[in-house]
Design an enzyme around this catalytic site. Structure first.
Site, PDB file in Angstrom:
ATOM      1  N   GLY A 220       0.788  -1.230   0.000  1.00  0.00           N
ATOM      2  CA  GLY A 220       0.000   0.000   0.000  1.00  0.00           C
ATOM      3  C   GLY A 220       0.817   1.275   0.000  1.00  0.00           C
ATOM      4  O   GLY A 220       0.268   2.360   0.209  1.00  0.00           O
ATOM      5  N   GLY A 252       3.254  -3.787  -3.911  1.00  0.00           N
ATOM      6  CA  GLY A 252       3.060  -4.144  -5.308  1.00  0.00           C
ATOM      7  C   GLY A 252       3.226  -2.910  -6.183  1.00  0.00           C
ATOM      8  O   GLY A 252       4.241  -2.722  -6.863  1.00  0.00           O
ATOM      9  N   ARG A 253       2.229  -2.019  -6.109  1.00  0.00           N
ATOM     10  CA  ARG A 253       2.187  -0.851  -6.985  1.00  0.00           C
ATOM     11  C   ARG A 253       3.475  -0.029  -6.942  1.00  0.00           C
ATOM     12  O   ARG A 253       4.027   0.332  -7.984  1.00  0.00           O
ATOM     13  CB  ARG A 253       1.000   0.046  -6.581  1.00  0.00           C
ATOM     14  CG  ARG A 253       0.705   1.169  -7.565  1.00  0.00           C
ATOM     15  CD  ARG A 253      -0.388   2.120  -7.038  1.00  0.00           C
ATOM     16  NE  ARG A 253      -1.645   1.449  -6.770  1.00  0.00           N
ATOM     17  CZ  ARG A 253      -2.627   1.292  -7.647  1.00  0.00           C
ATOM     18  NH1 ARG A 253      -2.504   1.748  -8.871  1.00  0.00           N
ATOM     19  NH2 ARG A 253      -3.743   0.685  -7.291  1.00  0.00           N
ATOM     20  N   CYS A 318     -16.586   1.877 -27.470  1.00  0.00           N
ATOM     21  CA  CYS A 318     -17.873   2.561 -27.637  1.00  0.00           C
ATOM     22  C   CYS A 318     -18.484   2.847 -26.277  1.00  0.00           C
ATOM     23  O   CYS A 318     -19.571   2.371 -25.959  1.00  0.00           O
ATOM     24  CB  CYS A 318     -18.819   1.694 -28.447  1.00  0.00           C
ATOM     25  SG  CYS A 318     -18.103   1.115 -29.975  1.00  0.00           S
ATOM     26  N   TYR A 347      -1.138  -2.737 -11.962  1.00  0.00           N
ATOM     27  CA  TYR A 347      -2.602  -2.642 -12.066  1.00  0.00           C
ATOM     28  C   TYR A 347      -2.990  -1.973 -13.387  1.00  0.00           C
ATOM     29  O   TYR A 347      -3.790  -1.043 -13.398  1.00  0.00           O
ATOM     30  CB  TYR A 347      -3.192  -1.893 -10.879  1.00  0.00           C
ATOM     31  CG  TYR A 347      -2.811  -2.477  -9.538  1.00  0.00           C
ATOM     32  CD1 TYR A 347      -3.450  -3.614  -9.049  1.00  0.00           C
ATOM     33  CD2 TYR A 347      -1.806  -1.912  -8.767  1.00  0.00           C
ATOM     34  CE1 TYR A 347      -3.098  -4.168  -7.819  1.00  0.00           C
ATOM     35  CE2 TYR A 347      -1.436  -2.459  -7.541  1.00  0.00           C
ATOM     36  CZ  TYR A 347      -2.091  -3.582  -7.072  1.00  0.00           C
ATOM     37  OH  TYR A 347      -1.742  -4.126  -5.861  1.00  0.00           O
TER      38      TYR A 347
HETATM   39  C1  LIG Z   1      -2.979  -5.766  -2.976  1.00  0.00           C
HETATM   40  C2  LIG Z   1      -2.262  -6.227  -1.790  1.00  0.00           C
HETATM   41  C3  LIG Z   1      -0.929  -5.862  -1.571  1.00  0.00           C
HETATM   42  C4  LIG Z   1      -0.178  -4.898  -2.465  1.00  0.00           C
HETATM   43  O1  LIG Z   1      -0.757  -3.640  -2.390  1.00  0.00           O
HETATM   44  P1  LIG Z   1      -0.075  -2.393  -3.189  1.00  0.00           P
HETATM   45  O2  LIG Z   1      -1.029  -1.268  -2.944  1.00  0.00           O
HETATM   46  O3  LIG Z   1       0.000  -2.798  -4.605  1.00  0.00           O
HETATM   47  O4  LIG Z   1       1.254  -2.164  -2.580  1.00  0.00           O
HETATM   48  C5  LIG Z   1      -0.280  -6.395  -0.483  1.00  0.00           C
HETATM   49  N1  LIG Z   1      -0.925  -7.239   0.375  1.00  0.00           N
HETATM   50  C6  LIG Z   1      -2.209  -7.603   0.193  1.00  0.00           C
HETATM   51  C7  LIG Z   1      -2.843  -8.516   1.150  1.00  0.00           C
HETATM   52  C8  LIG Z   1      -2.925  -7.100  -0.881  1.00  0.00           C
HETATM   53  O5  LIG Z   1      -4.203  -7.445  -1.039  1.00  0.00           O
END
Ligand SMILES: *Cc1c(COP(=O)(O)O)cnc(C)c1O
Length: 368
Positions: A220, A252-253, A318, A347
């Protein structure tokens, strides 16, 4: 990694200008490796897992592998894919609604930790497993882009029920707590959340007899799409994280967003009822990020420059929702001009509805 770019290697811009077809994704694996190495260096003593759901592309996973301690997966599909791509990597298996088949797949393919989401899910795990319980804690996250409460994890009664089950089940080991409470937080807010989580989790784990407790404090970390050159402050985050217990994060992001480009060309430009639209080959069925986030996707115009006009950048779908960026400043564009949407490495393709309207799929290129 981090090799200097050889003189004859194209830059990302040069590569994008030389693409044989549009639309195309380019993943900048060189940049990604350097970015991951920086994150790794900023977090001594903290385990770094990559959340595959941000972008599970095999080349991206292979690029990240030397810099991470493991991969977090959220489904049997991701688990199978990651195990096939990186046979020896440590895997943490999370995600709500795991099926019995997925849980036995985890035993079969071998995972490092299972993040359990409910007492019923726990009762479906047979055979030995190392468990983190996912907690849904009522902590304050004032600036979050997304708060991950609702169905995710358990409150105290659910956690206590799991602890009782684990105490009576040989082979199932309670290793610690997992949380992923919010996304879009900057480093000070993330550190505050980590401290609140630790203050709650350590006494709870101690009361349940867990020695050497582990905390996975989730992902996150913020990505600011309005400031493509800014980065989450990994250095101050790493400095502020506590030295104990065993701490793990799973971003992740913030790891992969910056290293993907979606490159395409202008098909048409028109002004109707006072609004100028630039119609691009492809659309948000390839790059859904601006629709899901409700933002203007950052972009660079690679061929045109000169005096700017206001226009809305749309795709070929469309639907009026097929908008990459609304009422933004662009140089006067003509058919054939090339635009690169940046920050399309997380994403993006993998959350998009590719088959809507049956347009051709983009090509994928990797800058090594
Ligand atoms: C989606 C998710 C992440 C990664 O979140 P990011 O915002 O992409 O860093 C990590 N842990 C869990 C459990 C998630 O669902």
């Amino acid at each position: 990694m981090n090799q200097p770019t050889a003189v004859n290697e194209p830059t990302l811009h040069e590569y994008a200008l030389g693409l044989p077809s549009h639309p195309a994704y380019i993943y900048d694996l060189r940049g990604l490796a350097a970015h991951a190495a920086e994150i790794r260096a900023a977090l001594p003593g903290t385990e770094l897992f990559y959340a595959a759901k941000a972008n599970p592309d095999a080349e991206i996973l292979r690029t990240l592998a030397p810099h991470v301690d493991g991969i977090e997966v959220s489904s049997g599909g991701e688990l199978t894919h990651v195990r096939a791509t990186l046979p020896d990597i440590r895997i943490a298996f999370g995600g709500p609604g795991k099926t019995i088949e997925e849980l036995s797949l985890a035993q079969h393919l071998g995972v490092d930790r299972i993040h359990v989401e409910s007492p019923r899910e726990l009762s479906r795990i047979s055979g030995p497993a190392d468990i983190l319980l996912r907690a849904n804690l009522p902590l304050k996250t004032p600036d979050a882009a997304l708060t991950m409460s609702g169905p995710f994890g358990m409150d105290e009664p659910g956690l206590d029920e799991c602890a009782r089950h684990l105490a009576g089940t040989p082979g199932l080991d309670l290793c610690g707590i997992h949380v992923h409470l919010a996304s879009g937080l900057d480093a000070p807010a993330m550190l505050d959340l980590a401290a609140q989580t630790r203050d709650w989790a350590l006494p709870w784990l101690d009361a349940h007899g867990v020695r050497d407790p582990e905390l996975n404090i989730g992902g996150g970390m913020a990505v600011d799409y309005t400031a493509p050159d800014s980065r989450f402050d990994w250095r101050s985050y790493g400095k502020g994280l506590p030295a104990n217990p065993v701490l793990r994060i799973e971003p992740g992001r913030a790891m992969t967003a910056y290293h993907g480009w979606y490159v395409t060309d202008v098909l048409d430009v028109k002004t109707t009822r006072g609004e100028t639209y630039v119609i691009l080959r492809g659309g948000t069925h390839h790059l859904r990020t601006p629709v899901t986030k409700g933002h203007d996707q950052p972009f660079e115009t690679l061929t045109a420059n000169g005096p700017e006009i206001r226009a809305t950048l749309v795709g070929q779908l469309c639907t009026p929702k097929d908008v990459f960026a609304r009422d933004v400043l662009v140089p006067r564009l003509s058919p054939g001009d090339i635009i690169a949407f940046t920050m399309a490495g997380a994403y993006a393709w993998n959350i998009s509805h590719h088959d809507f309207l049956m347009h051709p799929k983009p090509a994928f290129h990797y800058l090594r």
